[in-house]
Scaffold this motif. Structure first.
Motif, mmCIF file in Angstrom:
data_model
loop_
_atom_site.group_PDB
_atom_site.id
_atom_site.type_symbol
_atom_site.label_atom_id
_atom_site.label_comp_id
_atom_site.label_asym_id
_atom_site.label_seq_id
_atom_site.Cartn_x
_atom_site.Cartn_y
_atom_site.Cartn_z
ATOM 1 N N ILE A 183 5.090 -1.254 -6.249
ATOM 2 C CA ILE A 183 4.182 -0.492 -7.102
ATOM 3 C C ILE A 183 2.958 -1.306 -7.539
ATOM 4 N N PRO A 184 3.110 -2.572 -7.963
ATOM 5 C CA PRO A 184 1.901 -3.326 -8.334
ATOM 6 C C PRO A 184 0.901 -3.457 -7.188
ATOM 7 N N LEU A 185 1.383 -3.743 -5.990
ATOM 8 C CA LEU A 185 0.469 -3.840 -4.847
ATOM 9 C C LEU A 185 -0.163 -2.495 -4.526
ATOM 10 N N THR A 186 0.605 -1.423 -4.678
ATOM 11 C CA THR A 186 0.054 -0.092 -4.433
ATOM 12 C C THR A 186 -1.085 0.202 -5.399
ATOM 13 N N LEU A 187 -0.894 -0.118 -6.672
ATOM 14 C CA LEU A 187 -1.966 0.111 -7.653
ATOM 15 C C LEU A 187 -3.202 -0.721 -7.339
ATOM 16 N N GLU A 188 -3.002 -1.934 -6.847
ATOM 17 C CA GLU A 188 -4.147 -2.762 -6.447
ATOM 18 C C GLU A 188 -4.893 -2.124 -5.283
ATOM 19 N N ARG A 189 -4.163 -1.591 -4.318
ATOM 20 C CA ARG A 189 -4.801 -0.961 -3.160
ATOM 21 C C ARG A 189 -5.540 0.307 -3.571
ATOM 22 N N LEU A 190 -4.961 1.067 -4.481
ATOM 23 C CA LEU A 190 -5.635 2.267 -4.956
ATOM 24 C C LEU A 190 -6.975 1.920 -5.586
ATOM 25 N N GLU A 191 -7.013 0.828 -6.337
ATOM 26 C CA GLU A 191 -8.272 0.384 -6.937
ATOM 27 C C GLU A 191 -9.272 -0.026 -5.858
ATOM 28 N N THR A 192 -8.810 -0.790 -4.885
ATOM 29 C CA THR A 192 -9.691 -1.239 -3.805
ATOM 30 C C THR A 192 -10.279 -0.066 -3.036
ATOM 31 N N LEU A 193 -9.487 0.988 -2.860
ATOM 32 C CA LEU A 193 -9.914 2.147 -2.081
ATOM 33 C C LEU A 193 -10.682 3.172 -2.917
ATOM 34 N N ASN A 194 -10.984 2.819 -4.163
ATOM 35 C CA ASN A 194 -11.729 3.719 -5.051
ATOM 36 C C ASN A 194 -10.995 5.029 -5.310
ATOM 37 N N LEU A 195 -9.672 4.962 -5.388
ATOM 38 C CA LEU A 195 -8.874 6.127 -5.716
ATOM 39 C C LEU A 195 -8.558 6.087 -7.213
#
Length: 305
Positions: A164-176
């Motif tokens: 989950i922490p990595l997923t939230l980081e990726r969501l931020e990177t992808l502008n989601l």
């Protein structure tokens, strides 16, 4: 060459008139639930959407035809056919060309919904970044696809078997953008609070619709993710959840389970070791997300649409 996409007359008419439409995925009933419960859940979802004055647009592939707005008989067929495959977005052209029938994942469903002009989509849980992705690069296609589509997607976060922490980081990177529905606790699908926080919460479908309209006016093309937690009364007991998840991860490691086999292995382990309670939570999560998605669709179809 013409597109093989089929949009039901009801969905076409609703989109053209600006009426409320809600997209629903099909993998939940083709691959996520046992028979005959899968049929019941699929039919209940459509009925609950209609009860709120919204047109349901259940999406899947029938004999090579990607379809937005499956008929009742087509839904039953996908629920009962052993030959139905699971199609992410990359698979849709192959499945269509081969004339196969398929349940569509979040990525495929979202893309087909967008093609048909449907703006809101409810699912259970999103795909995300898998554990140990630093070595495997295992990340769901859902994230990259949703980063390119101006939808509103309602989910109960990502399943807790993921990172989950990595997923939230990726969501931020992808502008989601991720908005918690009446919470800043990011849900973990089976549990209301994954232990990770998000920055913003929203209090109503009307507020979500306003944010979506501002996003559209700015030309931002990424999905607005609404994290809708299961109620604390219906969640899996957090202590039981943590214990079973730890044992599931250990069992997968001991059995050498890797890649695309990991998720079904872990989910099956969770279901067995909770005596089916995790499956009940899955259905509760879906019901709540379908209802909220329908309410958002109504808000988006209002005077300011």
């Amino acid at each position: 060459m013409t597109t093989p996409l089929v949009v039901s007359p009801e969905v076409q008419a609703a989109v053209a008139s600006g009426a409320a439409v809600l997209a629903l995925e099909s993998t939940i009933f083709t691959h996520g639930l046992p028979r005959p419960r899968n049929v019941d859940v699929a039919q209940e979802a459509e009925a609950s959407v209609r009860a709120l004055g919204v047109v349901p647009a259940t999406i899947g592939v029938i004999d090579g035809r990607p379809t937005v707005g499956l008929s009742p008989s087509e839904i039953v067929r996908l629920c009962e056919d052993d030959g139905v495959v699971k199609a992410s977005l990359r698979d849709v052209p192959v499945v269509a060309s081969k004339g196969l029938s398929a349940g569509t994942t979040v990525a495929a469903t979202a893309y087909l919904a967008h093609l048909a002009g449907v703006r809101v989509f409810s699912t259970g849980g999103l795909g995300g970044v898998h554990r140990e992705a630093q070595q495997t690069f295992d990340e769901s296609a859902d994230l990259g696809t949703l980063a390119t589509l101006p939808l509103v997607v309602v989910s109960a976060g990502v399943k807790s078997i993921l990172d989950i922490p990595l997923t939230l980081e990726r969501l931020e990177t992808l502008n989601l953008a991720v908005l918690g529905y009446r919470t800043t606790d990011y849900p973990g699908f089976y549990v209301a609070d994954s232990g990770h926080d998000i920055e913003y919460s929203v209090d109503s479908p009307a507020e979500i619709a306003r944010i979506a309209r501002v996003r559209d006016s700015l030309g931002i093309s990424s999905t607005l993710l609404i994290a809708n937690p299961v109620s604390s009364e219906r969640e899996l007991d957090p202590n039981l959840h943590d214990d079973v998840l730890a044992r599931a991860l250990a069992a997968a490691d001991a059995a050498g389970v890797t890649g695309h086999d990991t998720t079904p292995f872990l989910l099956d382990f969770m279901q067995r070791e909770t005596d089916g309670r995790s499956l009940d939570v899955n259905v509760d999560v879906y019901r709540g997300n379908v209802r909220l998605g329908a309410e958002i669709a109504v808000a988006l179809s209002g005077p300011d649409r």
